[in-house]
Design an enzyme around this catalytic site. Structure first.
Site, PDB file in Angstrom:
ATOM      1  N   PRO A  94     -17.363   9.206   7.589  1.00 26.89           N
ATOM      2  CA  PRO A  94     -16.005   9.027   7.073  1.00 26.89           C
ATOM      3  C   PRO A  94     -15.097   8.387   8.113  1.00 26.89           C
ATOM      4  CG  PRO A  94     -16.344  11.308   7.710  1.00 26.89           C
ATOM      5  CD  PRO A  94     -17.677  10.611   7.873  1.00 26.89           C
TER       6      PRO A  94
ATOM      7  N   ARG B 235     -11.835   6.076   6.833  1.00 26.01           N
ATOM      8  CA  ARG B 235     -10.577   5.985   6.096  1.00 26.01           C
ATOM      9  C   ARG B 235     -10.061   7.375   5.697  1.00 26.01           C
ATOM     10  NH1 ARG B 235      -9.279   1.532   2.654  1.00 26.01           N
ATOM     11  NH2 ARG B 235     -11.487   0.979   2.794  1.00 26.01           N
TER      12      ARG B 235
ATOM     13  N   CYS C 123       5.634 -16.621   8.234  1.00 28.39           N
ATOM     14  CA  CYS C 123       5.826 -17.905   7.564  1.00 28.39           C
ATOM     15  C   CYS C 123       4.682 -18.152   6.596  1.00 28.39           C
ATOM     16  CB  CYS C 123       5.899 -19.016   8.611  1.00 28.39           C
ATOM     17  SG  CYS C 123       7.364 -20.016   8.433  1.00 28.39           S
TER      18      CYS C 123
ATOM     19  N   ARG D 179      -3.584  -6.048   4.511  1.00 24.48           N
ATOM     20  CA  ARG D 179      -4.463  -5.625   3.421  1.00 24.48           C
ATOM     21  C   ARG D 179      -4.006  -6.144   2.054  1.00 24.48           C
ATOM     22  NH1 ARG D 179      -4.900  -0.787   2.137  1.00 24.48           N
ATOM     23  NH2 ARG D 179      -7.080  -0.862   1.415  1.00 24.48           N
TER      24      ARG D 179
END
Length: 441
Positions: free
Chosen positions: A295, A297, A365, A334
């Protein structure tokens, strides 16, 4: 808001993270700012560790997948929690070694490990290398022969389990840059090949079916397929694996539509895996393997909150309202990569009801520099402190200096007090490695 017990709204109406007022954190440390909740991280480590201890008689180990968030402090924390880690680069390994992490609890991954990374891993005494291609097996065997050592390895395989997640983060398909497939027979062939290497000790197999998965049946299906393969390797080739690494991939809450999984409910994933593992190992007549899970995340994702200051506000009548922040895709790419969803909160006005639909834009930009699209917020003003929840995984890890913006610092909160675990960058840091040739001076 998610169901974290260390995330609440205090008496002042401010968002509070691990007992620390988010508005005060922004004042003290500036924005953008990554905030990590140490208690949440430790609780998740202990939940996974204790479940293996209780449900599988301690016959396994949790490995923190450090690609989710890597720095010396996180390695110190997980070492204290008595779990292992997986690393996927020389840089992650170097960081772990600098933090004093026990090398025998380190697993090295990667589909294209550099020669220098393999050499460094062997010289550090890394416990296990997860091999991914034939050439790596040959290379690693030769390096071990030169050093007079035998290296424990696992083979990464693809069981062909389809997980319901974004196609960019499905990794156990036949068409994948990772591992060897069951479907085309390459997993069996490479197993036989690895067993011929005198300086490599094949312990077992690794798989990882993807990320951000909520269905328990995806993991139990992977158990079934892996054990069928392991039984076949015993029956046909006389090789009985000692180790089964089932990777990670447990999902977390980011926004409405995601399951809100309590910390204790994550133990249910492991219980389901372990129950299936016991049944199938006994059914197929193979020993119950040493179980590894990775594990990442789910340990750090919901532990993280990113704080911003609202800047310019632009409303296009009948089209869209943009709330600009002092961060963007340089510290959270993300959304730009795969339209990841997040939940925003005005940290200084956290009790106020949402009245507007807005999109949160970064300062880069790029027209695609967005953090949230069609989010619900109270009427925002320039100077408000905006919090984006569940940013502990793959935000700092994927940050860059795009547009020569500074990567934000990271603070760790414990019992209401915060400390830097990654210091702020400066403009001098940006040019530190720039070199002007003599002819241009």
């Amino acid at each position: 808001m998610n169901n974290r017990d260390t995330l609440r709204i205090n008496e002042a109406g401010h968002l509070e993270i691990g007992g620390a007022d988010a508005v005060e954190l922004a004042k003290t440390y500036g924005t953008p700012l990554y905030v990590m909740d140490e208690k949440y991280i430790r609780d998740m480590c202990s939940i996974y560790r204790d479940t293996i201890e209780q449900e599988y008689e301690g016959n396994g180990m949790v490995l923190y997948a450090s690609k989710a968030f890597s720095c010396m402090a996180i390695y110190k924390i997980v070492a204290e929690e008595k779990i292992g880690i997986d690393v996927v680069s020389g840089g992650e390994l170097f960081t772990a070694m600098k933090a004093g992490f026990p090398a025998d609890r380190i697993y090295l991954h990667g589909n294209n490990k550099l020669l220098s990374e393999l050499e460094y891993a062997l010289d550090c005494g890394v416990g296990t290398v997860v091999v991914d291609v034939y050439a790596e097996i040959d290379q690693l065997d030769a390096l071990c022969a030169a050093r007079g050592k035998v290296q424990d390895i696992l083979i990464r395989v693809n069981p062909g389990v389809e997980a319901h997640t974004h196609h960019f983060i499905q990794t156990a398909k036949t068409d994948s840059k990772f591992g060897f497939s069951f479907a085309d027979g390459t997993a069996e062939k490479v197993t036989v090949y690895a067993l011929t290497k005198k300086n490599l000790h094949l312990r077992g197999f690794h798989c990882h079916i993807g990320s951000q998965i909520f269905e328990k049946q995806s993991f139990t299906a992977a158990v079934d397929k892996m054990l069928v393969f392991m039984a076949q390797m015993k029956q046909v080739h006389g090789f009985e694996a000692d180790v089964l690494n089932l990777g990670g991939g447990y999902g977390i809450w980011y926004a409405d539509g995601d399951a809100k999984i309590s910390k204790s409910e994550y133990a249910d994933y492991l219980r389901a895996i372990i129950a299936e593992l016991k049944i199938k190992a006994d059914e197929y007549g193979i020993k119950r393997p040493y179980l590894l899970v990775e594990p990442g995340r789910s340990i750090v994702g919901e532990a993280g909150v990113t704080l911003y200051t609202v800047g310019n506000i632009k409303e296009i009548p009948g089209v869209r309202k943009y709330i600009a922040i002092d961060g963007g895709m340089f510290e959270n790419p993300r959304y730009a990569l795969y339209q990841a969803k997040y939940t925003p909160i005005l940290a200084n006005r956290a009790r106020e009801a949402a009245t507007e639909t807005v999109s949160i834009a970064g300062k880069c930009c790029e027209s695609g520099d967005l953090i949230c699209v069609d989010a619900q917020l109270p009427h925002a003003h320039s100077g408000d402190i905006l919090a984006i929840l569940s940013t502990g995984a793959y935000n700092y890890s994927m940050a860059s200096n795009y547009n020569r913006n500074l990567i934000p610092p990271v603070v760790l909160v414990w019992k209401g007090k915060a400390d830097y675990i990654v210091k702020p960058q400066t403009y001098e840091d940006l040019v530190r490695n720039d070199v002007v040739p003599e002819r241009l001076r």
